[in-house]
Motif scaffolding. Structure first.
Motif, PDB file in Angstrom:
ATOM      1  N   THR A  98     -11.383  -6.534   1.178  1.00  0.00           N
ATOM      2  CA  THR A  98     -10.485  -7.227   0.268  1.00  0.00           C
ATOM      3  C   THR A  98      -9.491  -6.204  -0.252  1.00  0.00           C
ATOM      4  O   THR A  98      -9.876  -5.164  -0.783  1.00  0.00           O
ATOM      5  CB  THR A  98     -11.271  -7.863  -0.892  1.00  0.00           C
ATOM      6  N   LEU A  99      -8.216  -6.472  -0.067  1.00  0.00           N
ATOM      7  CA  LEU A  99      -7.170  -5.544  -0.484  1.00  0.00           C
ATOM      8  C   LEU A  99      -6.731  -5.854  -1.909  1.00  0.00           C
ATOM      9  O   LEU A  99      -7.146  -6.841  -2.509  1.00  0.00           O
ATOM     10  CB  LEU A  99      -5.980  -5.649   0.469  1.00  0.00           C
ATOM     11  N   SER A 100      -5.865  -5.012  -2.432  1.00  0.00           N
ATOM     12  CA  SER A 100      -5.316  -5.250  -3.773  1.00  0.00           C
ATOM     13  C   SER A 100      -4.612  -6.604  -3.789  1.00  0.00           C
ATOM     14  O   SER A 100      -3.981  -6.991  -2.806  1.00  0.00           O
ATOM     15  CB  SER A 100      -4.299  -4.172  -4.135  1.00  0.00           C
ATOM     16  N   PRO A 101      -4.695  -7.324  -4.902  1.00  0.00           N
ATOM     17  CA  PRO A 101      -4.046  -8.642  -4.965  1.00  0.00           C
ATOM     18  C   PRO A 101      -2.534  -8.516  -4.777  1.00  0.00           C
ATOM     19  O   PRO A 101      -1.924  -7.518  -5.152  1.00  0.00           O
ATOM     20  CB  PRO A 101      -4.360  -9.139  -6.370  1.00  0.00           C
ATOM     21  N   ALA A 102      -1.958  -9.537  -4.211  1.00  0.00           N
ATOM     22  CA  ALA A 102      -0.503  -9.581  -4.045  1.00  0.00           C
ATOM     23  C   ALA A 102       0.152  -9.700  -5.418  1.00  0.00           C
ATOM     24  O   ALA A 102      -0.419 -10.282  -6.332  1.00  0.00           O
ATOM     25  CB  ALA A 102      -0.124 -10.767  -3.174  1.00  0.00           C
ATOM     26  N   PRO A 103       1.365  -9.172  -5.571  1.00  0.00           N
ATOM     27  CA  PRO A 103       2.044  -9.259  -6.862  1.00  0.00           C
ATOM     28  C   PRO A 103       2.662 -10.638  -7.132  1.00  0.00           C
ATOM     29  O   PRO A 103       3.138 -10.885  -8.228  1.00  0.00           O
ATOM     30  CB  PRO A 103       3.140  -8.192  -6.751  1.00  0.00           C
ATOM     31  N   VAL A 104       2.653 -11.516  -6.121  1.00  0.00           N
ATOM     32  CA  VAL A 104       3.233 -12.852  -6.276  1.00  0.00           C
ATOM     33  C   VAL A 104       2.290 -13.887  -5.684  1.00  0.00           C
ATOM     34  O   VAL A 104       1.429 -13.575  -4.873  1.00  0.00           O
ATOM     35  CB  VAL A 104       4.608 -12.960  -5.568  1.00  0.00           C
ATOM     36  N   ARG A 105       2.453 -15.139  -6.115  1.00  0.00           N
ATOM     37  CA  ARG A 105       1.696 -16.251  -5.552  1.00  0.00           C
ATOM     38  C   ARG A 105       2.499 -16.924  -4.453  1.00  0.00           C
ATOM     39  O   ARG A 105       3.699 -16.749  -4.360  1.00  0.00           O
ATOM     40  CB  ARG A 105       1.422 -17.312  -6.620  1.00  0.00           C
ATOM     41  N   TRP A 106       1.809 -17.760  -3.689  1.00  0.00           N
ATOM     42  CA  TRP A 106       2.458 -18.575  -2.668  1.00  0.00           C
ATOM     43  C   TRP A 106       3.353 -17.748  -1.762  1.00  0.00           C
ATOM     44  O   TRP A 106       4.547 -17.958  -1.711  1.00  0.00           O
ATOM     45  CB  TRP A 106       3.304 -19.672  -3.313  1.00  0.00           C
ATOM     46  N   PHE A 107       2.792 -16.801  -1.084  1.00  0.00           N
ATOM     47  CA  PHE A 107       3.624 -15.926  -0.271  1.00  0.00           C
ATOM     48  C   PHE A 107       3.387 -16.124   1.215  1.00  0.00           C
ATOM     49  O   PHE A 107       2.375 -16.633   1.647  1.00  0.00           O
ATOM     50  CB  PHE A 107       3.389 -14.457  -0.646  1.00  0.00           C
ATOM     51  N   GLY A 108       4.381 -15.713   1.965  1.00  0.00           N
ATOM     52  CA  GLY A 108       4.268 -15.624   3.417  1.00  0.00           C
ATOM     53  C   GLY A 108       4.112 -14.168   3.775  1.00  0.00           C
ATOM     54  O   GLY A 108       4.462 -13.274   2.991  1.00  0.00           O
ATOM     55  N   MET A 109       3.555 -13.893   4.941  1.00  0.00           N
ATOM     56  CA  MET A 109       3.335 -12.508   5.347  1.00  0.00           C
ATOM     57  C   MET A 109       3.974 -12.272   6.709  1.00  0.00           C
ATOM     58  O   MET A 109       4.113 -13.183   7.510  1.00  0.00           O
ATOM     59  CB  MET A 109       1.837 -12.193   5.448  1.00  0.00           C
ATOM     60  N   GLY A 110       4.320 -11.024   6.941  1.00  0.00           N
ATOM     61  CA  GLY A 110       4.879 -10.636   8.233  1.00  0.00           C
ATOM     62  C   GLY A 110       4.622  -9.176   8.506  1.00  0.00           C
ATOM     63  O   GLY A 110       4.090  -8.443   7.669  1.00  0.00           O
ATOM     64  N   ASP A 111       5.011  -8.763   9.690  1.00  0.00           N
ATOM     65  CA  ASP A 111       4.859  -7.381  10.133  1.00  0.00           C
ATOM     66  C   ASP A 111       6.251  -6.800  10.297  1.00  0.00           C
ATOM     67  O   ASP A 111       7.073  -7.333  11.034  1.00  0.00           O
ATOM     68  CB  ASP A 111       4.107  -7.377  11.467  1.00  0.00           C
ATOM     69  N   LEU A 112       6.531  -5.713   9.601  1.00  0.00           N
ATOM     70  CA  LEU A 112       7.804  -5.023   9.741  1.00  0.00           C
ATOM     71  C   LEU A 112       7.506  -3.559   9.997  1.00  0.00           C
ATOM     72  O   LEU A 112       6.980  -2.859   9.110  1.00  0.00           O
ATOM     73  CB  LEU A 112       8.657  -5.190   8.479  1.00  0.00           C
ATOM     74  N   ASN A 113       7.756  -3.123  11.219  1.00  0.00           N
ATOM     75  CA  ASN A 113       7.478  -1.726  11.604  1.00  0.00           C
ATOM     76  C   ASN A 113       6.031  -1.341  11.300  1.00  0.00           C
ATOM     77  O   ASN A 113       5.764  -0.286  10.738  1.00  0.00           O
ATOM     78  CB  ASN A 113       8.443  -0.763  10.911  1.00  0.00           C
ATOM     79  N   GLU A 114       5.118  -2.224  11.677  1.00  0.00           N
ATOM     80  CA  GLU A 114       3.680  -2.018  11.493  1.00  0.00           C
ATOM     81  C   GLU A 114       3.269  -1.873  10.030  1.00  0.00           C
ATOM     82  O   GLU A 114       2.310  -1.201   9.701  1.00  0.00           O
ATOM     83  CB  GLU A 114       3.188  -0.840  12.319  1.00  0.00           C
ATOM     84  N   GLN A 115       4.017  -2.493   9.142  1.00  0.00           N
ATOM     85  CA  GLN A 115       3.658  -2.551   7.730  1.00  0.00           C
ATOM     86  C   GLN A 115       3.582  -4.014   7.310  1.00  0.00           C
ATOM     87  O   GLN A 115       4.391  -4.839   7.740  1.00  0.00           O
ATOM     88  CB  GLN A 115       4.684  -1.830   6.862  1.00  0.00           C
TER      89      GLN A 115
END
Length: 121
Positions: A98-115
């Protein structure tokens, strides 16, 4: 008489357009056929295997694959951490983190330069 001639000419033009469109449609049907494709080499079959369950289940979550790890987040959990939670799965270790919580709700995720990048709020 002139109106009747114009009407006949418009009718011929319309019939010609319909015939042309029918011909184009038939050509498209012939060129866009479906075929079954096996994306695996030498006809290999896809084998499923059970992995560890996520520590916290989610619905409507986003998933991203980065450097062989699967990231799952932004989904509803039914708890206080709804939509903030991000979990990482390592197929190599069959382990969830489990990673640190996201700073925002209702988010989408993607990969940008392996980040891992999240967008929303």
């Amino acid at each position: 008489r002139a109106d009747a001639q114009r009407l006949q000419q418009a009718n011929r033009s319309l019939r010609s357009d319909v015939e042309r469109l029918q011909h184009e449609l038939e050509a498209m049907r012939k060129s866009h056929t479906s075929q079954e494709v096996n994306p695996f080499p030498n006809g290999a079959k896809l084998n499923w295997k059970k992995c560890k369950d996520m520590p916290t289940g989610m619905i409507c979550a986003q998933t991203v694959l980065i450097r062989g790890n699967v990231y799952v987040g932004g989904g509803a959990t039914g708890g206080d951490d709804d939509y903030y939670l991000i979990q990482q799965y390592s197929p190599t270790d069959d382990r969830w983190s489990t990673l640190s919580p996201a700073p925002v709700r209702w988010f989408g995720m993607g990969d940008l330069n392996e980040q891992l990048v999240i967008v929303g709020g």
